[in-house]
Write a protein that holds these residues in place. Structure first.
Motif, mmCIF file in Angstrom:
data_model
loop_
_atom_site.group_PDB
_atom_site.id
_atom_site.type_symbol
_atom_site.label_atom_id
_atom_site.label_comp_id
_atom_site.label_asym_id
_atom_site.label_seq_id
_atom_site.Cartn_x
_atom_site.Cartn_y
_atom_site.Cartn_z
ATOM 1 N N ARG A 58 -3.870 21.393 -0.490
ATOM 2 C CA ARG A 58 -4.900 21.093 -1.475
ATOM 3 C C ARG A 58 -5.843 22.284 -1.636
ATOM 4 N NH1 ARG A 58 -4.735 16.841 2.060
ATOM 5 N NH2 ARG A 58 -3.999 14.815 1.279
ATOM 6 N N GLY A 59 -6.041 22.680 -2.900
ATOM 7 C CA GLY A 59 -7.048 23.669 -3.234
ATOM 8 C C GLY A 59 -8.234 22.990 -3.889
ATOM 9 N N ALA A 60 -8.748 23.590 -4.928
ATOM 10 C CA ALA A 60 -9.888 23.017 -5.643
ATOM 11 C C ALA A 60 -9.476 21.740 -6.374
ATOM 12 C CB ALA A 60 -10.436 24.037 -6.643
ATOM 13 N N LEU A 61 -10.384 20.780 -6.447
ATOM 14 C CA LEU A 61 -10.137 19.529 -7.158
ATOM 15 C C LEU A 61 -10.017 19.797 -8.655
ATOM 16 C CD1 LEU A 61 -9.948 16.400 -6.986
ATOM 17 C CD2 LEU A 61 -12.439 16.353 -7.343
ATOM 18 N N PHE A 85 -5.176 18.441 -7.234
ATOM 19 C CA PHE A 85 -5.783 19.637 -6.669
ATOM 20 C C PHE A 85 -4.943 20.847 -7.053
ATOM 21 C CE2 PHE A 85 -6.851 16.096 -3.948
ATOM 22 C CZ PHE A 85 -8.180 16.287 -3.607
ATOM 23 N N VAL A 86 -5.566 22.004 -7.021
ATOM 24 C CA VAL A 86 -4.811 23.248 -7.174
ATOM 25 C C VAL A 86 -3.835 23.359 -6.009
ATOM 26 C CG1 VAL A 86 -4.955 25.769 -7.197
ATOM 27 C CG2 VAL A 86 -6.655 24.413 -8.433
ATOM 28 N N ASN A 87 -2.593 23.706 -6.309
ATOM 29 C CA ASN A 87 -1.570 23.882 -5.281
ATOM 30 C C ASN A 87 -1.698 25.280 -4.683
ATOM 31 O OD1 ASN A 87 0.734 24.295 -3.751
ATOM 32 N ND2 ASN A 87 2.111 23.354 -5.221
ATOM 33 N N VAL A 88 -2.102 25.331 -3.408
ATOM 34 C CA VAL A 88 -2.214 26.593 -2.680
ATOM 35 C C VAL A 88 -1.257 26.514 -1.491
ATOM 36 C CG1 VAL A 88 -3.729 28.186 -1.459
ATOM 37 C CG2 VAL A 88 -4.630 26.823 -3.363
ATOM 38 N N ASN A 89 -0.051 27.062 -1.685
ATOM 39 C CA ASN A 89 0.983 27.012 -0.642
ATOM 40 C C ASN A 89 1.223 25.590 -0.145
ATOM 41 O OD1 ASN A 89 1.672 29.807 -0.541
ATOM 42 N ND2 ASN A 89 -0.246 30.192 0.566
ATOM 43 N N GLY A 117 -0.274 20.308 -10.092
ATOM 44 C CA GLY A 117 -0.762 20.870 -8.835
ATOM 45 C C GLY A 117 -0.355 19.995 -7.669
ATOM 46 N N VAL A 118 -1.290 19.675 -6.784
ATOM 47 C CA VAL A 118 -1.052 18.720 -5.703
ATOM 48 C C VAL A 118 -1.494 17.346 -6.188
ATOM 49 C CG1 VAL A 118 -1.639 18.025 -3.363
ATOM 50 C CG2 VAL A 118 -1.318 20.444 -3.890
ATOM 51 N N ILE A 119 -0.533 16.472 -6.369
ATOM 52 C CA ILE A 119 -0.823 15.090 -6.760
ATOM 53 C C ILE A 119 -1.060 14.293 -5.484
ATOM 54 C CG2 ILE A 119 0.057 13.035 -7.927
ATOM 55 C CD1 ILE A 119 1.819 14.917 -9.608
ATOM 56 N N ASP A 120 -2.237 13.725 -5.363
ATOM 57 C CA ASP A 120 -2.642 13.013 -4.151
ATOM 58 C C ASP A 120 -3.118 11.623 -4.566
ATOM 59 O OD1 ASP A 120 -3.484 12.205 -1.689
ATOM 60 O OD2 ASP A 120 -4.755 13.938 -1.290
ATOM 61 N N GLN A 121 -2.344 10.593 -4.195
ATOM 62 C CA GLN A 121 -2.650 9.250 -4.675
ATOM 63 C C GLN A 121 -2.630 8.237 -3.541
ATOM 64 O OE1 GLN A 121 0.108 8.223 -7.799
ATOM 65 N NE2 GLN A 121 -0.643 9.804 -9.195
ATOM 66 N N SER A 122 -3.458 7.225 -3.701
ATOM 67 C CA SER A 122 -3.458 6.074 -2.809
ATOM 68 C C SER A 122 -3.558 4.833 -3.680
ATOM 69 C CB SER A 122 -4.632 6.135 -1.835
ATOM 70 O OG SER A 122 -4.678 4.978 -1.021
ATOM 71 N N HIS A 177 0.859 -1.187 0.000
ATOM 72 C CA HIS A 177 0.000 0.000 0.000
ATOM 73 C C HIS A 177 0.890 1.229 0.000
ATOM 74 C CE1 HIS A 177 -3.188 2.867 0.877
ATOM 75 N NE2 HIS A 177 -2.400 3.361 1.818
ATOM 76 N N LYS A 178 0.565 2.183 -0.856
ATOM 77 C CA LYS A 178 1.355 3.404 -0.966
ATOM 78 C C LYS A 178 0.424 4.604 -0.984
ATOM 79 C CE LYS A 178 3.805 6.095 -4.460
ATOM 80 N NZ LYS A 178 4.317 6.105 -5.842
ATOM 81 N N SER A 179 0.805 5.627 -0.218
ATOM 82 C CA SER A 179 0.123 6.916 -0.319
ATOM 83 C C SER A 179 1.157 7.956 -0.715
ATOM 84 C CB SER A 179 -0.546 7.293 1.001
ATOM 85 O OG SER A 179 0.406 7.413 2.040
ATOM 86 N N LEU A 180 0.764 8.846 -1.594
ATOM 87 C CA LEU A 180 1.663 9.872 -2.128
ATOM 88 C C LEU A 180 1.000 11.230 -2.009
ATOM 89 C CD1 LEU A 180 4.127 10.866 -3.844
ATOM 90 C CD2 LEU A 180 2.747 10.336 -5.877
ATOM 91 N N TYR A 181 1.709 12.185 -1.380
ATOM 92 C CA TYR A 181 1.273 13.578 -1.321
ATOM 93 C C TYR A 181 2.386 14.393 -1.962
ATOM 94 C CZ TYR A 181 -0.532 18.015 0.431
ATOM 95 O OH TYR A 181 -1.020 19.293 0.524
ATOM 96 N N HIS A 182 2.081 15.040 -3.096
ATOM 97 C CA HIS A 182 3.138 15.522 -3.983
ATOM 98 C C HIS A 182 2.788 16.897 -4.571
ATOM 99 C CE1 HIS A 182 6.370 15.492 -6.710
ATOM 100 N NE2 HIS A 182 5.960 14.620 -7.602
#
Length: 688
Positions: free
Chosen positions: A376-379, A369-373, A325-330, A310-315
């Motif tokens: 996660r911003g808007a999807l 997601f939109v990268n806001v600092n 933007g923000v790449i968010d994967q599971s 199992h892998k989770s990625l916050y990128h």
């Protein structure tokens, strides 16, 4: 090709050097030593057994002994594999993120990894789509590493261009009851590892926990990782053993920006941050469970394996389209392996037959997601990604006599990539559903010139489908699988004074998966099929014992990678990789009162500039780095090392991004990732 002539000259001379060293040797009467048989693991062959197995291969292979690696810093893939013959390992940010390539595999993959099959104890580490993450391996848990270059990895079902790298874990049979290793050094670098292992009746165990942190040479490049890795083996009887593996890693990484060449020369530590987007990051959390069972028969061996990860990625990266933007994967991946080997006879001749299969499957919930600092911003987008692979392979080794062995093999691979767009945006439906398949044959010959000298040659086909990183890049496209034909000749051998491993190869590829950096961004990428390309090169590893207790160890790579009559760029060189690279060390290894003491210089030399763009208008400069390392195993409990790197404080690019043409409007010249400046490290190991 002048490099070919150089390689052939070296190849023809080495056997005679070995023969000359053995002339005049005195042959003594055989002495038989009888002792009680040591217990060993059935699932984990020891390093001597691994050497014998690699010697059966009619092509380039390398064995990396971690005892030698641990004579210096062990922070990343460059530390562990940088001196392995045929392997290019260049740290991107001075930490665990590495550009890892063999024979130009995943040549321009500037993030994660592709083009190689990474395994732990013969069980795949790669995700089902073919990508892999470098922090998944803990060097503290590794006993030795097997490198099968190119199609020589067929015996594990791999048929990609680069081959496979197999990390063999420590077990209770090879580990100490307690070991503590600490490393520290420049720019806040600190690593602590504690391990324990042992054997109780028919059960053995090994567990290691480690913690790592560095502020890094670059600004905005902090890295940290926590790991827990181990395995438990159960010997059911003398013919059956099963082993359970577990692993956990939590890795947080800041990704420092690439620089222009003028920025690199001015201040390689600097980094830029886009206002409103924060520092780029890649935070990974991986949990892995696996099992391997080995069953011995009279002349056969059956190995069964299974894994779940199992892998989770916050990128968070730059905002460029709706796939960044923000790449968010599971993701969740599962796989099975089955491998049968049989020693017997065919037509009255000694014969070894290997058959196996390896199905894998994975599913990823991939959101953007939109990268806001860096939050996660808007999807922006939402993909449901499913990858599956089925690999079946056969390999046969027929010994015609004591000198000649013919190796034949074939692999069938079928891969499916299904990425369904769950959020249709202005970019349209970005769904991809592709199936790829190919049958890849191999033919090789191995000649035992002398007891310790081998010559080999082989021809093979390669096949690699794209991962989701290619299919869902900045511009989503329907890509073809990369295919190719490789020819290889070489030699390996060892004697009292010299060990060598040399291979010359040429690969003609069709539809090579190449990345072109997106306009204005080093982190957003577009992958293309490049038509026809040629990869050829020389891989040369040499270890020599010299007078005055000196030892020379080196690894030389010569890379000649080109386009083949491309309609835009003709026969230009493929960008983003050193044309040649030498890593070497000359160590004094003491004796008597300096027993187990070593000291000497180390070098890394890239003697030519190399292009960053396909148009050959922007180049990374040549460089020469030198350092010093020293250490000693004082006794069975204590050992230490000190190491200084890049002591001349050279400003250089360790690796680069890749672009089409640096002269084009809106194309960013910021494609250079500086290597570390002057650094120093100290390590101490205590073993009970």
């Amino acid at each position: 090709m002048k490099y070919t002539n150089i390689g052939l000259a070296i190849l023809s001379a080495l056997p005679y050097l070995a023969h000359a060293e053995h002339e005049g040797t005195q042959h003594l009467d055989t002495v038989h030593v009888v002792s009680e048989k040591q217990k060993t693991s059935l699932t984990q062959p020891d390093i001597e057994a691994a050497k014998k197995e690699l010697a059966k291969t009619a092509g380039g292979t390398t064995l990396v002994d971690m005892v030698t690696v641990r004579e210096g810093r062990t922070s990343n893939m460059q530390d562990t594999l940088g001196m392995a013959t045929g392997v290019l390992a260049q740290s991107r940010f001075g930490a665990e993120e590495t550009r890892l390539s063999i024979r130009g595999s995943g040549l321009q993959r500037t993030f994660h990894g592709r083009g190689l099959k990474l395994m732990q104890d013969g069980i795949a580490i790669n995700l089902a789509d073919g990508g892999f993450d470098f922090p998944a391996i803990d060097p503290m848990s590794t006993d030795y590493i097997e490198v099968y270059r190119g199609a020589n990895a067929l015996q594990y079902g791999s048929s990609n261009l680069g081959g496979s790298i197999n990390f063999i874990s420590r077990t209770g049979y090879t580990a100490s009851p307690l070991e503590i290793r600490t490393e520290g050094g420049s720019y806040g670098y600190a690593r602590l590892g504690i391990s324990t292992g042992g054997v109780k009746d028919d059960i053995d165990y090994f567990v290691t926990a480690s913690k790592y942190h560095t502020d890094s040479f670059r600004d905005n490049a902090q890295q940290s990782a926590d790991r827990l890795t181990g395995n438990v083996g159960i010997k059911i009887n003398e013919q059956v053993e099963t082993r359970f593996y577990f692993g956990y890693v939590n890795n947080d990484s800041q990704l420092s920006s690439s620089l222009t060449k003028s920025q690199l020369k001015d201040d390689p530590r600097q980094a830029t941050v886009t206002p409103g987007q924060g520092i780029n990051q890649r935070d990974i959390n991986v949990s892995r469970l696996a099992n391997k069972t080995t069953i011995l028969f009279d002349q056969s061996k059956l190995e069964l394996g299974a894994f779940y990860s199992h892998k989770s990625l916050y990128h968070p990266i730059g905002n460029f389209g709706d796939t960044t933007g923000v790449i968010d994967q599971s993701s969740n991946d599962v796989g099975l392996t089955a491998r049968w080997s049989h020693m017997g006879e065919l037509f009255g001749l000694k014969n070894e037959f290997i058959a196996g299969l390896s199905p894998t499957r994975g599913r990823t919930d991939a959101k953007n997601f939109v990268n806001v600092n860096a939050k996660r911003g808007a999807l922006l987008n939402n993909f449901d990604q499913k990858a599956s692979n089925f690999e079946a392979y056969l390999e046969d080794r027929l010994s015609l006599d004591e000198q000649w062995t013919v190796i034949t093999g074939v692999q069938y691979a079928k891969s499916k990539r299904d990425s369904q767009d769950q959020l249709i945006t202005a970019s349209g439906n970005q769904s991809v559903d592709k199936t790829y398949s190919q049958t890849s044959p191999k033919l090789g010959v191995l000649y035992q010139l002398q007891p310790q000298v081998q010559l080999f040659a082989n021809a093979s086909r390669s096949f690699e489908p794209p991962s989701f990183g290619e299919l869902n890049s900045l511009v989503v496209s329907s890509l073809n699988a990369q295919k190719g034909t490789t020819f290889e000749i070489g030699s390996r051998g060892n004697s009292e004074f010299i060990d060598w491993d040399i291979a010359l190869y040429q690969a003609r590829l069709q539809d090579e998966l190449l990345q072109v950096g997106a306009v204005g961004s080093p982190f957003a990428n577009q992958t293309i099929n490049a038509g026809k390309t040629i990869h050829r090169g020389l891989e040369f590893g040499l270890t020599g014992k010299l007078p005055y207790s000196l030892q020379w160890r080196s690894s030389l790579l010569i890379n000649d990678f080109k386009l083949d009559d491309d309609p835009t760029f003709g026969n230009n060189r493929l960008p983003g990789i050193q044309r040649s690279l030498l890593r070497a060390e000359l160590l004094y290894r003491g004796s008597d009162f300096l027993e187990n003491f070593y000291i000497g210089p180390t070098i890394e030399w890239s003697p030519q500039r190399y292009n960053v763009d396909f148009a050959e208008t922007l180049y990374a400069d040549s460089y020469f780095l030198w350092g010093v390392k020293a250490g000693q195993k004082i006794n069975q409990h204590w050992s230490w090392f000190v190491e200084g790197r890049n002591l001349a404080d050279q400003k250089y690019a360790a690796t680069t991004g890749v672009i089409a043409d640096a002269r084009r409007a809106f194309t960013s010249p910021a494609q250079f990732f500086p290597g570390d400046g002057r650094t120093a490290y100290l390590g101490v190991t205590w073993t009970y």
